[in-house]
Enzyme design. Structure first.
Site, PDB file in Angstrom:
ATOM      1  N   HIS A 159       8.572 -15.912 -27.547  1.00 15.36           N
ATOM      2  CA  HIS A 159       9.768 -16.597 -27.033  1.00 15.36           C
ATOM      3  C   HIS A 159      11.004 -15.697 -27.172  1.00 15.36           C
ATOM      4  O   HIS A 159      11.807 -15.583 -26.246  1.00 15.36           O
ATOM      5  CB  HIS A 159      10.040 -17.882 -27.834  1.00 15.36           C
ATOM      6  N   LYS A 177       4.617 -34.830 -25.687  1.00 15.79           N
ATOM      7  CA  LYS A 177       4.057 -33.902 -26.673  1.00 15.79           C
ATOM      8  C   LYS A 177       4.344 -34.438 -28.055  1.00 15.79           C
ATOM      9  O   LYS A 177       5.309 -35.155 -28.266  1.00 15.79           O
ATOM     10  CB  LYS A 177       4.679 -32.513 -26.515  1.00 15.79           C
ATOM     11  N   ARG A 224       2.355 -16.183 -19.535  1.00 11.30           N
ATOM     12  CA  ARG A 224       1.436 -15.354 -20.305  1.00 11.30           C
ATOM     13  C   ARG A 224       0.222 -14.978 -19.470  1.00 11.30           C
ATOM     14  O   ARG A 224       0.023 -13.855 -19.083  1.00 11.30           O
ATOM     15  CB  ARG A 224       0.980 -16.083 -21.567  1.00 11.30           C
ATOM     16  N   SER A 234       2.715 -20.848 -30.005  1.00 11.17           N
ATOM     17  CA  SER A 234       3.118 -21.557 -31.229  1.00 11.17           C
ATOM     18  C   SER A 234       1.903 -22.201 -31.885  1.00 11.17           C
ATOM     19  O   SER A 234       1.764 -22.173 -33.112  1.00 11.17           O
ATOM     20  CB  SER A 234       4.149 -22.640 -30.905  1.00 11.17           C
TER      21      SER A 234
END
Ligand code: ADP
Length: 165
Positions: A18, A42, A91, A129
């Site tokens: 990040h 989430k 990514r 993460s």
């Protein structure tokens, strides 16, 4: 007119991947608002306060970067902040489909918005993460994956979790 962008995310917690996107985006825009998102779909490990505080510690001093948080619709938040650009990181191919769909939806909701993607740097292509949390929870080494304040925070958190068991 200043070029303002929003970089939204859960940042649960912020990683070096990040941070790399934040630094690179900060060179492109006059102002980059890193917005920690409270996503009702989430179930984050860390509270909004913890995620914002960590982000403030690691990115708050980067020139042109401001840390904020929001809930609700991203396109409405961006308009409120006079931002016409949204930054996201990519990514792998696996990120693409979800991001593509979301970007088209934001554009539909607000045609003035531009959604821009920065490709991950090679060394962070595998980094997320959730992977960092998994490694830290199992006592693995997270050096180089997260900034030092995040590392200290995670080590403390998982030590406490272990003591609870
Ligand atoms: P979200 O819940 O919005 O996906 P994340 O915190 O997981 O929030 O990610 C925020 C943004 O940062 C997303 O655009 C994601 O693709 C990007 N990102 C996450 N990890 C990396 C990384 N290692 N390299 C580049 N971009 C990343």
């Amino acid at each position: 007119m200043d070029k303002i962008a929003v970089y939204p995310g859960s940042f649960d917690p912020v990683t070096n991947g990040h941070l790399d996107i934040i630094k690179r985006a900060s060179y492109i825009f006059d102002e980059l608002i890193v917005a920690v998102f409270n996503n009702p779909n989430k179930n984050p490990t860390f509270s909004m306060e913890e995620r914002v505080e960590l982000m403030q510690k690691v990115a708050g001093d980067i020139p042109g970067v401001r840390i904020d948080y929001f809930s609700g619709l991203l396109n409405e938040y961006a308009v409120q902040k006079n931002a016409r650009n949204i930054v996201r990181g990519l990514r792998a191919l696996s990120d693409f489909e979800k991001e593509f769909q979301q970007a088209l939806m934001y554009k539909k909701l607000n045609p003035d918005l531009e959604i821009m993607f920065l490709m991950t740097s090679q060394e962070y292509g595998f980094l997320s993460s959730s992977l960092v949390k998994e490694i830290a929870s199992l006592g693995g080494c997270i050096d180089g994956l997260v900034p030092d304040p995040v590392k200290e925070f995670l080590l403390k958190y998982y030590k406490k979790q272990k003591q609870k068991k």
